[in-house]
Write a protein that holds these residues in place. Structure first.
Motif, PDB file in Angstrom:
ATOM      1  N   VAL A   1      -9.545   6.590  23.551  1.00 32.56           N
ATOM      2  CA  VAL A   1      -8.606   6.168  22.735  1.00 32.56           C
ATOM      3  C   VAL A   1      -8.938   5.054  22.777  1.00 32.56           C
ATOM      4  O   VAL A   1      -8.370   4.189  21.926  1.00 32.56           O
ATOM      5  N   ALA A   2      -8.553   4.078  23.995  1.00 33.65           N
ATOM      6  CA  ALA A   2      -7.842   2.796  23.866  1.00 33.65           C
ATOM      7  C   ALA A   2      -9.070   1.777  23.516  1.00 33.65           C
ATOM      8  O   ALA A   2      -9.043   0.847  22.804  1.00 33.65           O
ATOM      9  N   SER A   3     -10.477   2.132  24.264  1.00 34.82           N
ATOM     10  CA  SER A   3     -11.613   1.571  23.287  1.00 34.82           C
ATOM     11  C   SER A   3     -11.568   1.223  21.695  1.00 34.82           C
ATOM     12  O   SER A   3     -12.360   0.851  20.924  1.00 34.82           O
ATOM     13  N   MET A   4     -10.715   2.694  21.157  1.00 41.01           N
ATOM     14  CA  MET A   4     -11.041   2.740  19.275  1.00 41.01           C
ATOM     15  C   MET A   4     -10.283   1.138  18.747  1.00 41.01           C
ATOM     16  O   MET A   4      -9.905   1.249  17.834  1.00 41.01           O
ATOM     17  N   ALA A   5      -9.151   0.727  19.747  1.00 43.87           N
ATOM     18  CA  ALA A   5      -8.876  -0.717  19.841  1.00 43.87           C
ATOM     19  C   ALA A   5      -9.572  -1.872  19.577  1.00 43.87           C
ATOM     20  O   ALA A   5      -9.226  -2.859  18.359  1.00 43.87           O
TER      21      ALA A   5
ATOM     22  N   PRO B   1      -4.141  -2.940  17.531  1.00 43.13           N
ATOM     23  CA  PRO B   1      -5.184  -2.279  18.545  1.00 43.13           C
ATOM     24  C   PRO B   1      -3.669  -1.908  19.751  1.00 43.13           C
ATOM     25  O   PRO B   1      -3.995  -1.953  20.640  1.00 43.13           O
ATOM     26  N   VAL B   2      -3.037  -3.155  19.625  1.00 41.33           N
ATOM     27  CA  VAL B   2      -1.594  -3.248  20.596  1.00 41.33           C
ATOM     28  C   VAL B   2      -1.382  -1.407  20.690  1.00 41.33           C
ATOM     29  O   VAL B   2      -0.227  -1.151  21.650  1.00 41.33           O
ATOM     30  N   ILE B   3      -0.578  -1.484  19.484  1.00 42.14           N
ATOM     31  CA  ILE B   3      -0.267   0.691  19.773  1.00 42.14           C
ATOM     32  C   ILE B   3      -0.893   1.403  20.190  1.00 42.14           C
ATOM     33  O   ILE B   3      -0.580   1.383  20.547  1.00 42.14           O
ATOM     34  N   ILE B   4      -2.587   1.167  19.441  1.00 40.77           N
ATOM     35  CA  ILE B   4      -3.464   1.952  19.970  1.00 40.77           C
ATOM     36  C   ILE B   4      -3.719   1.810  21.428  1.00 40.77           C
ATOM     37  O   ILE B   4      -3.583   3.366  22.256  1.00 40.77           O
TER      38      ILE B   4
ATOM     39  N   LEU C   1      -0.911   0.505  23.860  1.00 46.79           N
ATOM     40  CA  LEU C   1       0.063   0.838  24.545  1.00 46.79           C
ATOM     41  C   LEU C   1      -0.096   3.107  23.969  1.00 46.79           C
ATOM     42  O   LEU C   1       0.896   3.708  25.029  1.00 46.79           O
ATOM     43  N   ALA C   2      -0.393   3.503  23.049  1.00 43.61           N
ATOM     44  CA  ALA C   2      -0.958   4.660  22.754  1.00 43.61           C
ATOM     45  C   ALA C   2      -1.166   5.469  24.201  1.00 43.61           C
ATOM     46  O   ALA C   2      -1.331   6.345  25.021  1.00 43.61           O
ATOM     47  N   SER C   3      -2.111   5.053  23.987  1.00 48.69           N
ATOM     48  CA  SER C   3      -3.403   4.976  25.286  1.00 48.69           C
ATOM     49  C   SER C   3      -2.453   5.462  26.429  1.00 48.69           C
ATOM     50  O   SER C   3      -2.677   6.564  27.647  1.00 48.69           O
ATOM     51  N   VAL C   4      -1.665   4.469  27.196  1.00 50.21           N
ATOM     52  CA  VAL C   4      -1.296   4.498  28.135  1.00 50.21           C
ATOM     53  C   VAL C   4       0.250   5.418  28.661  1.00 50.21           C
ATOM     54  O   VAL C   4      -0.390   5.937  29.441  1.00 50.21           O
ATOM     55  N   LEU C   5       0.568   5.491  27.283  1.00 53.57           N
ATOM     56  CA  LEU C   5       1.445   7.037  27.640  1.00 53.57           C
ATOM     57  C   LEU C   5       0.643   8.081  27.438  1.00 53.57           C
ATOM     58  O   LEU C   5       1.153   9.126  28.073  1.00 53.57           O
TER      59      LEU C   5
END
Length: 152
Positions: free
Chosen positions: A107-111, A77-80, A82-86
């Motif tokens: 994308v962040a919701s998928m975490a 979840p943390v990686i997802i 962070l990836a959405s912010v990037l």
């Protein structure tokens, strides 16, 4: 040596103390002023002091209360998130605020373990509207609202 019985409180307290001390140290270079005529260092010093006091209370409390250890089941979840912010940062200039915000939220919701796509779409649309009003019109940021190809 005392044993930490509530690790969440202990580490939260340490974090509060660190941020509070940093705020106080940084604000030492600014004039304090008085409550009636606050200087630029007044608010950061007081807020930093309050954070240090709250952190100290949490650290002391961590030696008295008992709880479970802190668990880190997965970093997915943390990686997802962070990836959405990037992803937002890389797409905002050519896709615009609206599309980038919607993409970031979806994308962040998928975490989440309780992912529901309908709720994610509603949240994405609501946040995109808020971001446009707050940042484009309220703060007047020079970011495109829409993709440049569509804007004109």
């Amino acid at each position: 040596m005392a044993r930490i019985r509530h690790p969440k409180d202990f580490w939260a307290g340490v974090l509060f103390i660190a941020f509070g001390a940093a705020a106080v140290i940084i604000a030492l270079g600014y004039a304090m002023g008085t409550a009636g005529r606050m200087g630029p260092g007044y608010f950061p010093r007081w807020l930093g002091g309050i954070l240090v006091v709250l952190g100290t209370i949490l650290v002391i409390r961590s030696f008295r209360l008992k709880s479970e250890k802190i668990g880190f089941p997965t970093f997915k979840p943390v990686i997802i998130v962070l990836a959405s912010v990037l992803l937002f940062g890389f797409t905002v200039t050519w896709a615009g605020l609206v599309a980038s915000t919607i993409l970031m939220v979806l994308v962040a919701s998928m975490a989440s373990h309780d992912y529901r796509w309908k709720e994610s779409v509603v949240a994405a649309l609501a946040l995109a509207a808020f971001v446009v009003v707050a940042f484009r019109y309220g703060l007047q940021l020079q970011l495109p609202t829409w993709p440049p190809a569509l804007a004109g």
